[in-house]
Design an enzyme around this catalytic site. Structure first.
Site, PDB file in Angstrom:
ATOM      1  CG  ASP A  10     -46.679 -19.070  64.007  1.00 34.93           C
ATOM      2  OD1 ASP A  10     -47.167 -19.121  62.864  1.00 34.93           O
ATOM      3  OD2 ASP A  10     -45.803 -18.269  64.337  1.00 34.93           O
ATOM      4  CG  HIS A  44     -48.978 -22.704  54.147  1.00 35.69           C
ATOM      5  ND1 HIS A  44     -47.623 -22.788  53.930  1.00 35.69           N
ATOM      6  CD2 HIS A  44     -49.559 -23.090  52.983  1.00 35.69           C
ATOM      7  CE1 HIS A  44     -47.393 -23.195  52.699  1.00 35.69           C
ATOM      8  NE2 HIS A  44     -48.563 -23.376  52.095  1.00 35.69           N
TER       9      HIS A  44
HETATM   10  C1  GDG Z   1     -47.383 -18.535  57.608  1.00 35.75           C
HETATM   11  C2  GDG Z   1     -47.822 -19.233  58.896  1.00 35.75           C
HETATM   12  C3  GDG Z   1     -45.952 -20.855  58.610  1.00 35.75           C
HETATM   13  C4  GDG Z   1     -39.797 -11.884  58.237  1.00 35.75           C
HETATM   14  N1  GDG Z   1     -39.326 -10.647  58.383  1.00 35.75           N
HETATM   15  C5  GDG Z   1     -38.545 -10.398  57.332  1.00 35.75           C
HETATM   16  C6  GDG Z   1     -38.535 -11.519  56.512  1.00 35.75           C
HETATM   17  N2  GDG Z   1     -39.325 -12.420  57.086  1.00 35.75           N
HETATM   18  C7  GDG Z   1     -39.592 -13.785  56.584  1.00 35.75           C
HETATM   19  C8  GDG Z   1     -38.963 -14.805  57.493  1.00 35.75           C
HETATM   20  C9  GDG Z   1     -39.822 -16.030  57.242  1.00 35.75           C
HETATM   21  C10 GDG Z   1     -41.180 -15.426  56.861  1.00 35.75           C
HETATM   22  O1  GDG Z   1     -40.974 -14.053  56.582  1.00 35.75           O
HETATM   23  C11 GDG Z   1     -42.169 -15.522  58.015  1.00 35.75           C
HETATM   24  O2  GDG Z   1     -42.620 -16.848  58.124  1.00 35.75           O
HETATM   25  P1  GDG Z   1     -43.288 -17.412  59.454  1.00 35.75           P
HETATM   26  O3  GDG Z   1     -43.393 -18.887  59.302  1.00 35.75           O
HETATM   27  O4  GDG Z   1     -42.453 -17.039  60.627  1.00 35.75           O
HETATM   28  O5  GDG Z   1     -44.693 -16.707  59.606  1.00 35.75           O
HETATM   29  P2  GDG Z   1     -45.986 -16.295  58.670  1.00 35.75           P
HETATM   30  O6  GDG Z   1     -45.665 -15.160  57.795  1.00 35.75           O
HETATM   31  O7  GDG Z   1     -47.103 -16.062  59.650  1.00 35.75           O
HETATM   32  O8  GDG Z   1     -46.303 -17.594  57.763  1.00 35.75           O
HETATM   33  C12 GDG Z   1     -46.631 -19.881  59.583  1.00 35.75           C
HETATM   34  C13 GDG Z   1     -45.681 -20.213  57.263  1.00 35.75           C
HETATM   35  O9  GDG Z   1     -46.859 -19.591  56.733  1.00 35.75           O
HETATM   36  C14 GDG Z   1     -45.139 -21.224  56.242  1.00 35.75           C
HETATM   37  O10 GDG Z   1     -45.985 -22.322  56.102  1.00 35.75           O
HETATM   38  O11 GDG Z   1     -44.715 -21.267  59.192  1.00 35.75           O
HETATM   39  O12 GDG Z   1     -47.026 -20.554  60.754  1.00 35.75           O
HETATM   40  O13 GDG Z   1     -48.437 -18.304  59.786  1.00 35.75           O
HETATM   41  O14 GDG Z   1     -39.342 -16.767  56.160  1.00 35.75           O
HETATM   42  O15 GDG Z   1     -37.614 -14.952  57.140  1.00 35.75           O
HETATM   43  N3  GDG Z   1     -37.831 -11.596  55.376  1.00 35.75           N
HETATM   44  C15 GDG Z   1     -37.097 -10.496  55.036  1.00 35.75           C
HETATM   45  N4  GDG Z   1     -37.097  -9.361  55.770  1.00 35.75           N
HETATM   46  C16 GDG Z   1     -37.796  -9.263  56.916  1.00 35.75           C
HETATM   47  O16 GDG Z   1     -37.775  -8.200  57.568  1.00 35.75           O
HETATM   48  N5  GDG Z   1     -36.359 -10.537  53.922  1.00 35.75           N
END
Ligand code: GDG
Length: 460
Positions: free
Chosen positions: A369, A161
């Site tokens: 990222d 990921h």
């Molecule tokens: C890793 C990789 C890759 C965030 N704040 C809230 C909330 N979120 C949810 C978002 C999104 C998820 O969390 C964050 O996903 P990201 O992809 O932006 O980042 P990472 O956590 O670093 O994820 C990344 C991912 O894995 C998937 O393969 O894209 O690059 O680092 O879904 O919506 N959800 C809620 N409240 C919040 O305050 N409910």
């Protein structure tokens, strides 16, 4: 056995459910991975193997949402050395361009290997020769090879990921050979981006002598497929929530609480030093210094979700960011009108969508990222083709979302220029860009992703 009958066994650091100690019940952890895999695992009577999230506590296997859940036990000590230590103090910074110095400690490596062995042994008790094992992410890179030694499973897949780093960085890790050989135990290795796949292929050829190309490697007499499979989201679900009356009313309320500014800029991230939260705030400051006429008209809402508070670097980045918010607001705020609204908490899913609807500009500026799902979620929520997305070139998402305003997050003047441009963007340009972005996110949604990963493993 036909591909549609074959059982998928997911092996991940965490189970898709979390234990609620007060209510004494399991609750589904929301997220794209869980919603993509639940239907597939339900249909194939699949299994999910992972840690419960509670150290020092044994749980028996159980069924939840039609999926067999097999918990792996981790002691407090293992949690600290394997997870806090090697996963988050060594691998996470190393794989994110070493934006913080990775720590190499033998007393973290050994538990990493032992915990990987424990996951593999737990999985081996469940896996039959008809099954497909699908291992997830950087916490379990040694598991593919271990499963090959312990089982006769039909096929082994692995999905990373986070980014796979360039060989010059990866080569510093004292256990680089073990990690590469661990991963090469898989039949199919899938990555978020082309650059990660290339980096892995180069490392495998240069450091352990694998042969082959960017797409196919040969190792110990076997062929290993290297796939690019960028993860997606459930776009239909985001559109449905984004267009509901409740969401639209909440979005209005958010804007009115902010004092009805002309432009709402939004950042949503786990509070992580890879996400570039400090740089985006400094770019806003640069813009407001340059264009004092925009003060009061442009506000930034930053939702910073608490994350890995056990790791020293994360406590430091929190202090740094909060100091910066205080300084910028101290310098530039008028009473009742601060330029930055900072929330250190997670918000419920429905509220998050309302923030996406309330935002004219989404600012996604990671230093590195794997993908960044927030960028895709914002796009999917803009069903009326309004809004502008500013996106770091260093997010995996930038390979797909080429119609976003792409920026180098280290270039503060360039970032301030892009903010200025987004604030002034015409509705026509917003609509043109957003409709292309929405098309791309919808075509490559989470179901497309799951199929792309699982088809080469023999699952339909
Ligand atoms: C890793 C990789 C890759 C965030 N704040 C809230 C909330 N979120 C949810 C978002 C999104 C998820 O969390 C964050 O996903 P990201 O992809 O932006 O980042 P990472 O956590 O670093 O994820 C990344 C991912 O894995 C998937 O393969 O894209 O690059 O680092 O879904 O919506 N959800 C809620 N409240 C919040 O305050 N409910």
């Amino acid at each position: 056995m036909t591909p549609s009958e074959r059982r998928a066994v997911v092996i991940a650091n965490r189970l898709p459910v979390a234990w609620n100690g007060k209510k004494k019940e399991w609750k589904t952890s929301p997220g794209g991975l869980v919603s993509a895999l639940t239907p597939i695992l339900q249909e194939t009577k699949g299994v999910w193997i992972g840690w419960s999230g509670v150290p020092d506590r044994e749980f028996e296997p159980f069924d939840h949402s039609g999926i067999r859940q097999v918990p792996v036990f981790l002691s407090q000590e293992e949690y600290e050395s394997f997870y806090v230590g090697f996963c988050n103090g060594t691998l996470w910074p190393l794989y994110h361009d070493a934006v913080r110095e990775p720590q190499f400690h033998r007393h973290w490596w050994r538990p990493y290997r032992d915990v990987n062995q424990k996951f593999a042994e737990t999985a081996a008790k469940t896996l039959t020769s008809e099954d497909v094992a699908w291992v997830q992410d950087y916490q379990l890179q040694l598991v593919p090879k271990m499963l090959r030694e312990l089982t006769t499973v039909h096929r082994i897949g692995f999905y990373l990921h986070i980014p796979f780093p360039p060989v010059e960085l990866f080569a510093k890790m004292p256990w680089r050979g073990d990690v590469l050989e661990g991963l090469l135990g898989a039949d199919v290795l899938a990555f978020q981006s082309r650059s990660s796949r290339t980096n892995f292929s180069v490392a495998a050829r240069e450091l352990v002598g694998a042969r082959g190309s960017t797409r196919l490697l040969e190792w110990e007499g076997r062929e290993i497929i290297l796939q690019v499979a960028p993860i997606g989201i459930d776009t239909t679900m985001f559109k449905r929530h984004a267009s509901s009356e409740v969401t639209l009313a909440t979005a209005e309320l958010i804007r009115s609480r902010l004092g009805d500014p002309k432009i709402v800029v939004l950042g949503v991230d786990r509070l992580d030093y890879t996400k570039g939260i400090d740089l985006r705030m400094r770019a806003l400051q640069t813009l407001l210094d340059r264009r004092p006429d925009l003060a009061g008209d442009v506000v930034l809402v930053q939702i910073a979700v608490p994350s890995r508070e056990d790791v020293a670097e994360y406590r430091k980045i929190r202090r740094d960011i909060e100091g910066l918010v205080g300084r910028i607001n101290g310098d530039l705020a008028q009473v009742g009108r601060p330029p930055i609204h900072y929330l250190y908490r997670s918000v419920p899913f429905d509220e998050l969508i309302a923030y996406y609807r309330a935002a004219d500009v989404m600012l996604v500026t990671p230093l590195r990222d794997g993908m960044n799902l927030v960028a895709k979620e914002y796009v999917a929520s803009r069903y009326d083709n309004t809004g502008a997305l500013i996106l770091s070139e260093f997010a995996g998402a930038a390979e797909q979302l080429t119609q976003a305003l792409l920026v180098n997050p280290y270039d503060l003047n360039g970032l301030a220029d892009m903010l200025e441009r987004s604030v002034a963007m015409s509705q026509d340009e917003q609509a043109r860009r957003m409709s292309l972005l929405r098309g791309s996110v919808a075509r490559h949604d989470v179901f497309w992703w799951a199929e792309r990963c699982l088809a080469p493993l023999g699952i339909e």
